[in-house]
Design a protein around this motif. Sequence first.
Motif, PDB file in Angstrom:
ATOM      1  N   GLU A   1      51.884  34.867  19.551  1.00  0.00           N
ATOM      2  CA  GLU A   1      50.655  35.321  18.974  1.00  0.00           C
ATOM      3  C   GLU A   1      49.777  34.237  18.226  1.00  0.00           C
ATOM      4  O   GLU A   1      48.575  34.525  18.188  1.00  0.00           O
ATOM      5  N   LEU A   2      50.365  33.372  17.551  1.00  0.00           N
ATOM      6  CA  LEU A   2      49.685  32.385  16.840  1.00  0.00           C
ATOM      7  C   LEU A   2      49.129  31.593  17.680  1.00  0.00           C
ATOM      8  O   LEU A   2      47.789  31.240  17.344  1.00  0.00           O
ATOM      9  N   ALA A   3      49.537  31.309  18.811  1.00  0.00           N
ATOM     10  CA  ALA A   3      48.722  30.426  19.530  1.00  0.00           C
ATOM     11  C   ALA A   3      47.523  30.907  20.252  1.00  0.00           C
ATOM     12  O   ALA A   3      46.693  30.238  20.497  1.00  0.00           O
ATOM     13  N   PHE A   4      47.668  32.338  20.710  1.00  0.00           N
ATOM     14  CA  PHE A   4      46.654  32.684  21.452  1.00  0.00           C
ATOM     15  C   PHE A   4      45.925  33.921  20.687  1.00  0.00           C
ATOM     16  O   PHE A   4      44.996  34.534  21.525  1.00  0.00           O
ATOM     17  N   GLY A   5      45.755  34.331  19.468  1.00  0.00           N
ATOM     18  CA  GLY A   5      45.207  35.063  18.797  1.00  0.00           C
ATOM     19  C   GLY A   5      45.260  36.576  19.103  1.00  0.00           C
ATOM     20  O   GLY A   5      46.366  37.065  19.784  1.00  0.00           O
ATOM     21  N   GLU A   6      44.316  37.374  19.052  1.00  0.00           N
ATOM     22  CA  GLU A   6      44.423  39.016  18.993  1.00  0.00           C
ATOM     23  C   GLU A   6      44.414  39.357  20.309  1.00  0.00           C
ATOM     24  O   GLU A   6      45.124  40.240  20.637  1.00  0.00           O
TER      25      GLU A   6
ATOM     26  N   ALA B   1      43.531  34.255  28.113  1.00  0.00           N
ATOM     27  CA  ALA B   1      42.163  33.726  27.908  1.00  0.00           C
ATOM     28  C   ALA B   1      41.995  32.843  26.764  1.00  0.00           C
ATOM     29  O   ALA B   1      41.293  31.818  26.806  1.00  0.00           O
ATOM     30  N   GLY B   2      42.569  33.132  25.720  1.00  0.00           N
ATOM     31  CA  GLY B   2      42.619  32.017  24.325  1.00  0.00           C
ATOM     32  C   GLY B   2      42.246  32.896  23.407  1.00  0.00           C
ATOM     33  O   GLY B   2      42.269  34.081  23.476  1.00  0.00           O
ATOM     34  N   VAL B   3      41.753  32.134  22.240  1.00  0.00           N
ATOM     35  CA  VAL B   3      41.578  32.652  20.963  1.00  0.00           C
ATOM     36  C   VAL B   3      39.994  33.146  20.943  1.00  0.00           C
ATOM     37  O   VAL B   3      39.341  32.478  21.400  1.00  0.00           O
ATOM     38  N   ASP B   4      39.914  34.224  20.133  1.00  0.00           N
ATOM     39  CA  ASP B   4      38.422  34.803  19.667  1.00  0.00           C
ATOM     40  C   ASP B   4      37.649  33.461  18.910  1.00  0.00           C
ATOM     41  O   ASP B   4      38.374  32.581  18.168  1.00  0.00           O
ATOM     42  N   ARG B   5      36.465  33.381  19.338  1.00  0.00           N
ATOM     43  CA  ARG B   5      35.865  32.475  18.359  1.00  0.00           C
ATOM     44  C   ARG B   5      34.346  32.705  18.449  1.00  0.00           C
ATOM     45  O   ARG B   5      33.869  33.717  18.781  1.00  0.00           O
ATOM     46  N   VAL B   6      33.505  31.635  17.776  1.00  0.00           N
ATOM     47  CA  VAL B   6      32.259  31.587  17.468  1.00  0.00           C
ATOM     48  C   VAL B   6      31.655  30.375  18.195  1.00  0.00           C
ATOM     49  O   VAL B   6      32.304  29.372  18.255  1.00  0.00           O
ATOM     50  N   VAL B   7      30.377  30.514  18.482  1.00  0.00           N
ATOM     51  CA  VAL B   7      29.696  29.416  19.261  1.00  0.00           C
ATOM     52  C   VAL B   7      28.243  29.547  18.899  1.00  0.00           C
ATOM     53  O   VAL B   7      27.825  30.429  18.644  1.00  0.00           O
ATOM     54  N   MET B   8      27.452  28.475  18.542  1.00  0.00           N
ATOM     55  CA  MET B   8      26.107  28.489  18.169  1.00  0.00           C
ATOM     56  C   MET B   8      25.475  28.604  19.416  1.00  0.00           C
ATOM     57  O   MET B   8      25.764  28.330  20.603  1.00  0.00           O
ATOM     58  N   ASN B   9      24.226  29.465  19.219  1.00  0.00           N
ATOM     59  CA  ASN B   9      23.326  29.571  20.185  1.00  0.00           C
ATOM     60  C   ASN B   9      22.777  28.392  20.945  1.00  0.00           C
ATOM     61  O   ASN B   9      22.578  27.373  20.346  1.00  0.00           O
TER      62      ASN B   9
ATOM     63  N   GLY C   1      24.778  26.282  22.367  1.00  0.00           N
ATOM     64  CA  GLY C   1      26.071  25.278  22.298  1.00  0.00           C
ATOM     65  C   GLY C   1      26.976  25.782  23.377  1.00  0.00           C
ATOM     66  O   GLY C   1      26.849  26.887  24.141  1.00  0.00           O
ATOM     67  N   LYS C   2      28.187  25.161  23.712  1.00  0.00           N
ATOM     68  CA  LYS C   2      29.072  25.612  24.677  1.00  0.00           C
ATOM     69  C   LYS C   2      30.537  25.818  23.937  1.00  0.00           C
ATOM     70  O   LYS C   2      30.603  25.336  22.869  1.00  0.00           O
ATOM     71  N   THR C   3      31.308  26.711  24.570  1.00  0.00           N
ATOM     72  CA  THR C   3      32.467  26.987  23.972  1.00  0.00           C
ATOM     73  C   THR C   3      33.550  26.371  25.089  1.00  0.00           C
ATOM     74  O   THR C   3      33.231  26.594  26.238  1.00  0.00           O
ATOM     75  N   TYR C   4      34.596  25.919  24.552  1.00  0.00           N
ATOM     76  CA  TYR C   4      35.855  25.128  25.518  1.00  0.00           C
ATOM     77  C   TYR C   4      36.778  26.288  25.668  1.00  0.00           C
ATOM     78  O   TYR C   4      37.509  26.652  24.883  1.00  0.00           O
ATOM     79  N   LEU C   5      36.933  26.734  27.138  1.00  0.00           N
ATOM     80  CA  LEU C   5      37.769  27.730  27.466  1.00  0.00           C
ATOM     81  C   LEU C   5      38.920  26.965  28.174  1.00  0.00           C
ATOM     82  O   LEU C   5      38.702  26.248  28.871  1.00  0.00           O
ATOM     83  N   SER C   6      40.166  27.244  27.157  1.00  0.00           N
ATOM     84  CA  SER C   6      41.408  26.667  27.690  1.00  0.00           C
ATOM     85  C   SER C   6      42.234  27.772  28.013  1.00  0.00           C
ATOM     86  O   SER C   6      43.301  27.982  27.197  1.00  0.00           O
ATOM     87  N   GLY C   7      42.046  28.409  29.139  1.00  0.00           N
ATOM     88  CA  GLY C   7      43.099  29.434  29.552  1.00  0.00           C
ATOM     89  C   GLY C   7      44.236  28.911  30.239  1.00  0.00           C
ATOM     90  O   GLY C   7      44.522  27.855  30.313  1.00  0.00           O
ATOM     91  N   TRP C   8      44.994  29.907  30.650  1.00  0.00           N
ATOM     92  CA  TRP C   8      46.457  29.785  31.531  1.00  0.00           C
ATOM     93  C   TRP C   8      46.523  30.980  32.204  1.00  0.00           C
ATOM     94  O   TRP C   8      46.437  32.111  32.030  1.00  0.00           O
ATOM     95  N   VAL C   9      47.145  30.504  33.468  1.00  0.00           N
ATOM     96  CA  VAL C   9      47.425  31.308  34.447  1.00  0.00           C
ATOM     97  C   VAL C   9      48.888  31.096  34.935  1.00  0.00           C
ATOM     98  O   VAL C   9      48.941  29.769  35.129  1.00  0.00           O
ATOM     99  N   GLY C  10      49.538  32.104  35.187  1.00  0.00           N
ATOM    100  CA  GLY C  10      51.045  31.383  35.544  1.00  0.00           C
ATOM    101  C   GLY C  10      51.961  32.598  35.551  1.00  0.00           C
ATOM    102  O   GLY C  10      51.581  33.803  35.486  1.00  0.00           O
ATOM    103  N   TYR C  11      53.285  32.292  35.459  1.00  0.00           N
ATOM    104  CA  TYR C  11      54.278  33.422  35.235  1.00  0.00           C
ATOM    105  C   TYR C  11      55.125  33.274  33.827  1.00  0.00           C
ATOM    106  O   TYR C  11      55.245  32.348  33.650  1.00  0.00           O
TER     107      TYR C  11
END
Length: 831
Positions: A28-33, A54-62, A64-74
């Motif tokens: 839970e700490l790693a990946f947020g709500e 998908a990752g953690v919730d975040r804010v991004v400046m208009n 700007g870009k946000t860095y998505l570091s998702g994960w798929v697997g088992y």
Amino acid sequence: MKSVTRREALKSAGKAAVVTVAAGSFVELAFGENGVLSAQAAQTPASTALNAIAGVDRVVMNHGKTYLSGWVGYGNPPRPGRQGGRGQAAAPPAPTGPAPTAAWSKVSGPGTVTFADPKAVVTTAQFSTPGEYVVQVIADNGTAKATSTLTVKVELPPPAEQLHPVVTRLHTVTSPFWKMRTKALITTWIPHCIAQIERTDLVQGPNSGSGGLDNFIEAAKALKGEPHGMHKGYVFSNAWVHQTVESISLAMMVDPEGDQEIIAAQAKLRATLDKWIPIILSAQHPDGYLQTAYTLKDMMTPGSVPAADRAVWTERWQTTARGNHEGYVSGYFIESAINHFMMTEGKDRRLYNAAKRLADCWVANLGPAPKKTWFDGHQEMEQALVRFGRFVNEVEGTPQTQPGNAYIALAKFLLDSRQGGTEYDQSHLPVQQQYEAAGHAVRAVYTYSGMADVAVETHDVDYQSVVKSLWDNIVHKKYYLTGGVGSGESSEGFGPNYSLRNSSYCEACSSCGEMFFQWKLHLAYHDAKYADLYEQTLYNALYGAMDLKGTTFYYTNPLDANAQRNTWHSCPCCVGNMARTMLMLPTWTYSKSPSALHVNLFAGGRVNVGEIAGTDVEVEQKTNYPWDGKVTLTVNPKASKTFAINVRVPKRDVSSLYHAVPNADGLTEFKVNGAMVKIAPANGYVSVNRQWKKGDTIEFTLPMPVQRVYGSDKIVGGGTLPPPVKDKVALRVGPLVYNIEQIDQDITKALAPTAPLKTEWRGNFLNGVNVITSTFADGSPMTAIPNFARYNRNPPAPPTPPPAPPAAAGAPPAPRPAPPPVTSQVWITER
């Protein structure tokens, strides 16, 4: 490299306890709500089902870009920077299956979302329009799918120009609330710190809170090639010496207004500076480097390097010895030089010049190739370099030359170099991708504070986005009602989202860092909500870390208190930090722009805030806040000028974790020179723009009802602990949170939801406080006292029993003794 906390070094937590807590919360700490595995799932064998994160919730400046570091697997995802470290078992083998694909897409939001590569699990995204978006990643192995989402808030960036800080200078303090605290710091607490730092016989543990002035004396001998003694205490023991120098400098800038006790104490403080400064400077290397543990590394006592698995310290800025706190102690030295310069009005530049030599030494050695790439295991140097860079530019800069910019650039380089390490010291990811507050809380808020500085100085959009993401995560998911941070579930650090157990860690140093962070966001955004938050921290978590007399302090500040404060600590990192932070009251109270003054706190006193609209401006506040809400501001510009005065309009519930009734926001009876003025707040301020002349006044009243505060249903206790605020209520008046204490009543009783609450002034009680009175549901009386005044009437702690004899070979370890019962608490049962 395995990191070890100060608490572990002091053996204040068992290894088994650390493992259990970490295992119960890491996912839970790693990946947020959103899209997370539960704490319960993390304690069970890994699922073999297809999974997506998908990752953690975040804010991004208009724009700007946000860095998505998702994960798929088992099964369960890996957690970079955690597995196999800090006493945890290595991760079990990951389950396998057909290789899944990943696909990103927009679920909702006001505009378009452009993914750099929608089929790459690690990618970036940009958003066309401000607003709230939900994006998802879908894992697909041909026969099954798994989906996870995260929320992105797209915001406009802060204004191009930041507000300017009001650097603390000679000032008066007249509010009873702050006068009492300031006097205790000057006449009692700082002299106590001086006495401890000058001792050579501290024996309170393996490192004994020792290592004071004696380390500088021995280091000077070593630099001269003379016989010298061992280094005492931790590698970071210089820190409380430098903090105390800064505290002394700040204490000398308080006008005693004829108080003979303060006058006598300040004379002794000045004599201490005269004695200490030559000793400290004698330990500085010819090229500017300064850390006595390095200088005396050939003569270090056992435990000076806090962990046996750390590399031998053979060179400066050693990548295998990041735990040696080189930047931590250097940063405190640099910051002490700024306030010493201000105290002497620039007439004594010994510390300032030495700080420049130290900063120049770092600039000469660290940076892009061919210099060295490096970062410290305990952050502090980053925010110190920016603060010093700005200050040097003010002192020495011209429109053509800004000599402090090299220090600001190095601060960004040190932050940019943080990667490839652990969450514990915020080096698990590049700082531009750390959207969730994690790891050691003091290190974290110092990092975020430095990042906020860099965002302001460079206008780097990635920094702006991540700083606001971290703010959002802390304030809305990891923030205590008292303004403290750090639940303690991850080694003096942050726990999972919404895990806010009442036995919180809330280290006093993290309260200082939290104030720095919120204050810098206020300077960046010109918004009062950040001042609302740092006021909460200042009046509760920080002010209450010290007893009323100024003789003892809390290292940790749980909401459920069950122990006395300490006269000292085997790790006294907070002793000078608390004092220096509280003594910078003018800095927290005011900020300015070339054409406006911002009034952020309400504290009686008088100070020259510097130049506004081309003239020096003195401001005087008269108020008994927080005991009542009436405030009078008198403005004394040296010459009559037109500028704006922006007065903060308090909002008591900035964090969505808490809501209170009745409403206590706003200002009433707003008058300028006695005439009522209609107010229309913007960014949390009411603004009066006019030509001001000496003696002009602003009067207003802050509503101060007793509020019932309720916690969000999302708040949990961590692990298997029950929700800490369920069926509970907290009490608050203005910025002050209240406690009930066993010494007054049975604190297990319940308060009826409709029980009337009223305040009552008791001038001879706890140095004079408003108490809240009511009755419990059974009809018995209830009395609540301000949280800052908790544990000031309890009997002295019993003496520590002698250690138990060692257990026989093969015998199970003795059980840990049960903690003392809670006798002072914030949250009250309500039914």
